[in-house]
Design an enzyme around this catalytic site. Structure first.
Site, PDB file in Angstrom:
ATOM      1  N   ARG A   1      -9.343   0.978  14.999  1.00  0.00           N
ATOM      2  CA  ARG A   1     -10.085   2.035  14.627  1.00  0.00           C
ATOM      3  C   ARG A   1     -10.667   0.923  13.286  1.00  0.00           C
ATOM      4  O   ARG A   1     -11.632   2.359  13.034  1.00  0.00           O
ATOM      5  CB  ARG A   1      -8.673   1.523  13.676  1.00  0.00           C
ATOM      6  CG  ARG A   1      -7.985   2.462  12.219  1.00  0.00           C
ATOM      7  CD  ARG A   1      -6.328   2.388  12.184  1.00  0.00           C
ATOM      8  NE  ARG A   1      -6.111   1.145  11.858  1.00  0.00           N
ATOM      9  CZ  ARG A   1      -4.920   0.495  11.026  1.00  0.00           C
ATOM     10  NH1 ARG A   1      -4.086   1.781  11.539  1.00  0.00           N
ATOM     11  NH2 ARG A   1      -4.444  -0.016  10.570  1.00  0.00           N
TER      12      ARG A   1
ATOM     13  N   MET B   1      10.188  24.250  -1.995  1.00  0.00           N
ATOM     14  CA  MET B   1       9.730  24.024  -2.660  1.00  0.00           C
ATOM     15  C   MET B   1      10.236  22.775  -3.225  1.00  0.00           C
ATOM     16  O   MET B   1      10.148  21.703  -2.797  1.00  0.00           O
ATOM     17  CB  MET B   1       8.562  24.696  -3.470  1.00  0.00           C
ATOM     18  CG  MET B   1       8.037  23.286  -3.448  1.00  0.00           C
ATOM     19  SD  MET B   1       6.083  24.143  -4.813  1.00  0.00           S
ATOM     20  CE  MET B   1       4.747  24.553  -3.291  1.00  0.00           C
TER      21      MET B   1
ATOM     22  N   LYS C   1       1.143  -1.196  -0.475  1.00  0.00           N
ATOM     23  CA  LYS C   1      -0.174   0.216  -0.112  1.00  0.00           C
ATOM     24  C   LYS C   1       0.992   1.498   0.221  1.00  0.00           C
ATOM     25  O   LYS C   1       1.752   1.233   0.350  1.00  0.00           O
ATOM     26  CB  LYS C   1      -0.948  -0.225   1.862  1.00  0.00           C
ATOM     27  CG  LYS C   1      -0.271  -0.129   2.848  1.00  0.00           C
ATOM     28  CD  LYS C   1      -1.261   0.351   3.749  1.00  0.00           C
ATOM     29  CE  LYS C   1      -0.448  -0.007   5.048  1.00  0.00           C
ATOM     30  NZ  LYS C   1      -1.115   0.157   5.767  1.00  0.00           N
TER      31      LYS C   1
ATOM     32  N   TYR D   1      14.539  31.282   1.880  1.00  0.00           N
ATOM     33  CA  TYR D   1      13.653  32.393   2.508  1.00  0.00           C
ATOM     34  C   TYR D   1      13.957  32.888   3.585  1.00  0.00           C
ATOM     35  O   TYR D   1      14.283  31.651   5.225  1.00  0.00           O
ATOM     36  CB  TYR D   1      12.174  31.435   2.286  1.00  0.00           C
ATOM     37  CG  TYR D   1      11.777  31.419   1.293  1.00  0.00           C
ATOM     38  CD1 TYR D   1      11.617  32.985  -0.180  1.00  0.00           C
ATOM     39  CD2 TYR D   1      11.600  30.273   0.862  1.00  0.00           C
ATOM     40  CE1 TYR D   1      11.065  32.634  -1.169  1.00  0.00           C
ATOM     41  CE2 TYR D   1      11.365  30.015  -0.518  1.00  0.00           C
ATOM     42  CZ  TYR D   1      11.326  30.829  -1.860  1.00  0.00           C
ATOM     43  OH  TYR D   1      10.868  30.785  -3.133  1.00  0.00           O
TER      44      TYR D   1
END
Length: 813
Positions: free
Chosen positions: A581, A758, A483, A709
Site C-alpha cells: 500500500r 436522507m 484518525k 419512498y
C-alpha cells in the site's frame, strides 16, 4: 482531619522509611495525574493488571508529594520522600479506610444490590439532608477502590453517611463491610448484573448480604428467596406489594404521570405521590420511604418530600457549546467530594487552554463555611482555573477567595446577565446543586443540534486502553490511532483523554487532523501516516511528525527542511513488507540509506511497517514473513545509519496475536473503541459508542398502506409506525433498511420498514409500548457495530466512521 489521617496511616501494616511523620496531611490520592496532589497528600501507589503507579512517584515528588504507600521504593526515589512499605497497596488502602471509619460514630446507611444503588443513595441524600449533614459516595464510587475513597471523605461535622457497595464476584463484600460498617442496610433490586461472577443467584445474594452482618436493621423488598438467606439475628424491616406479613404493605395506582402509593405501616395508613411510573423508580422510591419510616418521620413530611423526587443524572457529560466552547455538564449536584472529581475530569477533557467553572453554593461538606470555601479556593487554584462564576447567596459572600471571579445571587440573575457574559474558546465546567436549576445554564451554553446523538463512554475507552496495555511487555510504548475523527467517535475529546493517560504517540491519517489536535492543545507527539507532499510546510509549522514512505516524498521533505534550516526534525520511515500500500520496498533501501546518511536536517524517530493479515490466523506464514522482512530491513537501516529509533509493526490484532513482535511500540486502533475480530477478546472489551435518537412521530396505518419512498413496505395488517430523525446523511446505510435492520426501543427490537431516507427512518412499533419523544438505540450494546457490519457484509470500521459529524457527540464518564 489531618491527625485522623495520620492515625489511620500509622495503623496499617507497614514499614515506615522516612523523616519523622508529618501531621498536616489532609488528602488521599491514587491518581498521579490529578493537579490536586501536593505536600499534604498521601499517595497510594496502586498496582493493577493494567498499570503500576510506582512508575509516577518520581514525578509526584517533583510536584511536592512527600508521603507514599508503596510495595517498594523506586531506586531513583530513595531518601527523597517518606514511604510506608506494604505487601499490597490496595489492601493497605482498604485497611487505612477501615481504620479511618472506626474513628467516627454516627449512623451509616450501606446499600447494595444489582440495580438502583446510586439512585437510592442520591434520593436519600435529598430526603434527609434538611435534617442531617450527609456524607455519601460520590457518583458510583462503590468498588474495592471507590468505597475506601468515599469513606475517607468523612469529617467531624458529618452525622449521617450513605455509602454504596458493589461487587462482581465472590469474596469481595467482606472487605467492603469492614470499611463501611453500616448500621442500617438497604438491599435494592437483585437483577442479572455481574451474574457471571457467581455460581448462582443464591450465591450472589448470600455474598451481598454479608454487607449487613453487623447492621442494626436490614431494609429490603420481602420475598421468599431472600428471606431464606437472611441471618435470623438481623433485625429486618421489609416491604411488599402482596405479602401482608411484611413490615410495610404497599399498594399502588397510576394517576396521570404519577404513582400513588398507599402505605400500611402498623396502625398508620397514608398515601404518598411520587413523580414516576416505571417499576424500577417505584421500587427505589419505596426503599427511600422505608428509611424515612425507620427514622420515624411523620406522614406529612414524608408526603411533602417524596413528591419532590427527581430523575438522577449519574454521568458527567461533555457537550459542544456556543462560540467554540466545550461544556462539561455536572449540573445536578454540588458537594466538595464531587467537585474534586469534576475538576479532575475537567483536566482530562479540557479542549481549550482557558478553563472556566460555573459553581453554585456547596452543600453538605461537613466543614465550617469559611473553611469550606478556603478549601474550594485551594482546589480552584491547584487546578489552574482561569475564571470562576459563582451562583448563590453563600458563594457570593466569598467572592474574594477566588481570582477573576464574578458572582450572582441566583441562577435567574445569571440568566438575566447572560448576554453581557463573554464565553468563547474555553472549557466550561457547570457544577451546581439541583435546587439552582443549572440545566437552564446548560441550555444557554449548549450548541443547538438535532436530537440524534452519539454517546461516547470515556470510562470504556480508558478500560479498553488499559486492557491492551496489559498485554504489552515492560517498556513497550503505545501509539493510539485517532484518525478519521477518532474512528467516528470524536478526535479531540478522545485525544485529550489519551493524553491524560500518558500514551506515547497519537496517529492520524492526514495533516489537517493533526493540526486540529494541535490547535486543540494536544501536546503528545502526533504522527501523520499519509502526508501529502503539499502538506509538509504545515506539518513543520505545527510540529507534527510525518511518515515518509517513498523516495519522492523523502526528497521533497528534505528540500523543504533544508530551506527552513531545520535540524533533527522528527520523521518516521515506513517500510513495505507485503501490504503493498505504502512504504519503501526492499529494492529502494540502499538509495534511502544514501539519502539519509549524514543528513542532520531530520531525525528518524521510528521505523514502521503494516501487517496485512494480523487478524487472520489462516495467514500466519505470510504474517511471519512480513515480520521477518521488517526485522531484516529495519536492522539494515539502523546498522548503516548508526541509529536506534523505535520500531513498530503491530496493530490492534497484532498486539494479541503476535506478542513476540511488539518491538519498541505498538499501534492501537479499533480495539480502543471496543471492537475486536476475536470473539473471546470481544467479550473482554467494553462498548464505547452508543448511537441514539428519539421517536419524532407515531402513526397508525391500515392494510395496503405503504411507508417511505418507492412503497418498499406495504402493511398487511393494522400497523403502528414510528419515525426516527436519523438517516443515511447521518451515516445509516440504506442497506440496513427494508426489514433487515432494527433499532431498540425499551429493550425490544423495532424493525426498520421501507427505505431509509436522507434524514429519517421508519420502524414498526406494533406491540411496543412507546410514545413520541422516547429514546431509541441504533447501535451500542445491542445491536453492536460488529453485528451490523456482519449483516451488511462490511467491517465495523465502516459503521463507526460513517456516523456524520452533524451528529452531536456527547462524552460522559
Amino acid at each position: 482531619m489531618s491527625q485522623k489521617i495520620l492515625n489511620s496511616l500509622q495503623r496499617i501494616i507497614a514499614k515506615y522509611i522516612g523523616s519523622p511523620e508529618r501531621t498536616n496531611l489532609d488528602s488521599v490520592s491514587i491518581d498521579s495525574r490529578s493537579l490536586q496532589n501536593g505536600p499534604q497528600t498521601v499517595f497510594f501507589a496502586l498496582v493493577g493488571v493494567h498499570s503500576d503507579a510506582h512508575l509516577y512517584i518520581k514525578d509526584l515528588i517533583a510536584n511536592g508529594v512527600q508521603n507514599f504507600v508503596v510495595t517498594h521504593i523506586p531506586d531513583d526515589c530513595k531518601e527523597k520522600a517518606n514511604f510506608y512499605v506494604v505487601e499490597n497497596t490496595l489492601t493497605a488502602l482498604q485497611q487505612f479506610a477501615s481504620n479511618y471509619r472506626s474513628l467516627f460514630e454516627f449512623p451509616i446507611i450501606g446499600l447494595t444490590g444489582s440495580n438502583g444503588k446510586t439512585i437510592v443513595k442520591e434520593w436519600l441524600n435529598f430526603l434527609l439532608s434538611p435534617d442531617y449533614n450527609v456524607i455519601r459516595s460520590p457518583k458510583s464510587y462503590n468498588s474495592q477502590i471507590g468505597v475506601p475513597l468515599s469513606v475517607i471523605a468523612i469529617n467531624e461535622k458529618h452525622n449521617l453517611g450513605i455509602f454504596e457497595a458493589g461487587i462482581s464476584t465472590r469474596s469481595e463484600m467482606d472487605k467492603l463491610e469492614q470499611i463501611i460498617k453500616p448500621t442500617i442496610g438497604i438491599l435494592t433490586n437483585i437483577g442479572t448484573a455481574h451474574d457471571e461472577g457467581f455460581a448462582s443467584t443464591e450465591e450472589k445474594i448470600i455474598e451481598k448480604l454479608k454487607l449487613f452482618e453487623h447492621a442494626e436493621v436490614l431494609i429490603y423488598h420481602k420475598n421468599k428467596s431472600i428471606d431464606a438467606l437472611i441471618n435470623p439475628e438481623i433485625n429486618s424491616f421489609s416491604w411488599s406489594f402482596n405479602d401482608k406479613s411484611a413490615s410495610v404493605f404497599v399498594s399502588k395506582k397510576s394517576v396521570l404521570d404519577k404513582t400513588v402509593l398507599n402505605i400500611e405501616f402498623g396502625k398508620n395508613h397514608f398515601e404518598i405521590k411520587i413523580p414516576f411510573q416505571d417499576e424500577a423508580s417505584v421500587e427505589n422510591a419505596i426503599s427511600c420511604l422505608m428509611v424515612l419510616l425507620y427514622f420515624e418521620y411523620d406522614a406529612a413530611t414524608i408526603q411533602n418530600r417524596m413528591e419532590l423526587l427527581y430523575p438522577v443524572e449519574m454521568r458527567l457529560k461533555v457537550k459542544n457549546g456556543i462560540n467554540n466552547c466545550s461544556i462539561i455538564d455536572d449540573s445536578y449536584s454540588s458537594d466538595f467530594q464531587s467537585l474534586k472529581i469534576a475538576l479532575d475530569f475537567l483536566e482530562s477533557q479540557k479542549q481549550y487552554k482557558k478553563k472556566t467553572v460555573i459553581l453554585s453554593d456547596i452543600f453538605q461538606s461537613g466543614l465550617a463555611t469559611e473553611a469550606l470555601y478556603a478549601k474550594v479556593s485551594e482546589l480552584i487554584i491547584s487546578n489552574k482555573i482561569d475564571r470562576v462564576i459563582g451562583i448563590g447567596e453563600t458563594i457570593s459572600v466569598f467572592e474574594n477567595e477566588f481570582d477573576n471571579c464574578v458572582t450572582f445571587k441566583n441562577t435567574a440573575a445569571f440568566v438575566a446577565d447572560f448576554e453581557n457574559m463573554d464565553f468563547g474558546n474555553e472549557t466550561i465546567l457547570i457544577k451546581g446543586a439541583r435546587s439552582f436549576q443549572f440545566e437552564e445554564i446548560v441550555y444557554l451554553l449548549e450548541e443547538k443540534t438535532h436530537e440524534t446523538v452519539l454517546e461516547i463512554n470515556l470510562n470504556a475507552i480508558s478500560y479498553n486502553l488499559n486492557f491492551f496495555k496489559s498485554k504489552l511487555k515492560p517498556k513497550v510504548k503505545i501509539m493510539v490511532m485517532v484518525k478519521a475523527f477518532g474512528y467516528g467517535n470524536g478526535g479531540l475529546e478522545i485525544a485529550k483523554l489519551l493524553e491524560y493517560h500518558k500514551v506515547d504517540y497519537l496517529g492520524v491519517a492526514f495533516a489537517d487532523e493533526g493540526i486540529s489536535l494541535k490547535n486543540g492543545g494536544i501536546q503528545v507527539p502526533i504522527m501523520v501516516l499519509n502526508p501529502e507532499n503539499t502538506s509538509f510546510s504545515a506539518i513543520i509549522q505545527h510540529q507534527l511528525e510525518p511518515e515518509i514512505y517513498c523516495l519522492k516524498g523523502l526528497y521533497a521533505f528534505l528540500k523543504i527542511a533544508k530551506q527552513k534550516n531545520l535540524e533533527y526534525f522528527p520523521i518516521h520511515i515506513k517500510l513495505d513488507t507485503g501490504m503493498h500500500r505504502l512504504g519503501f520496498e526492499e529494492n529502494t533501501i540502499d538509495e534511502l540509506i544514501a539519502a539519509l546518511k549524514g543528513n542532520t536536517t531530520i531525525q528518524i524517530k521510528s521505523i514502521l511497517s503494516h501487517m496485512a493479515t494480523s487478524d487472520d490466523l489462516e495467514h500466519m506464514d505470510f504474517a511471519h514473513a512480513q515480520i521477518a522482512l521488517f526485522e531484516k530491513l529495519s536492522s539494515k537501516l539502523m546498522s548503516e545509519l548508526q541509529i536506534n529509533p523505535l520500531r513498530h509493526i503491530l496493530n490492534t490484532s497484532g498486539i494479541s496475536n503476535f506478542p513476540d513482535s511488539q518491538y519498541d511500540m505498538v499501534r492501537l486502533g479499533i480495539g480502543l473503541y471496543g471492537v475486536s475480530n476475536d470473539a473471546e477478546e470481544q467479550k473482554q472489551l467494553e462498548n464505547v459508542g452508543s448511537l441514539k435518537s428519539v421517536i419524532s412521530q407515531i402513526r397508525a396505518i391500515g392494510p395496503g398502506e405503504s411507508v417511505g419512498y418507492g412503497r418498499r413496505f406495504v402493511a398487511e395488517k393494522p400497523t403502528k409506525i414510528a419515525t426516527i430523525p436519523i438517516g443515511y446523511a447521518d451515516g445509516i446505510s440504506r442497506g440496513w433498511g427494508n426489514g433487515l435492520g432494527f433499532v431498540m426501543i425499551k429493550g425490544t427490537k423495532a424493525y426498520i420498514v421501507g427505505s431509509i431516507c436522507m434524514d429519517m427512518l421508519m420502524v414498526d412499533v406494533t406491540g411496543i409500548e412507546c410514545k413520541e419523544g422516547d429514546s431509541i438505540l441504533i447501535f451500542g450494546e445491542n445491536p453492536t457495530v460488529s453485528f451490523i457490519a456482519e449483516k451488511l457484509n462490511t467491517i465495523p470500521y465502516e459503521i463507526l466512521t460513517s456516523v456524520s459529524q452533524r451528529v452531536k457527540r456527547v462524552f460522559y464518564r
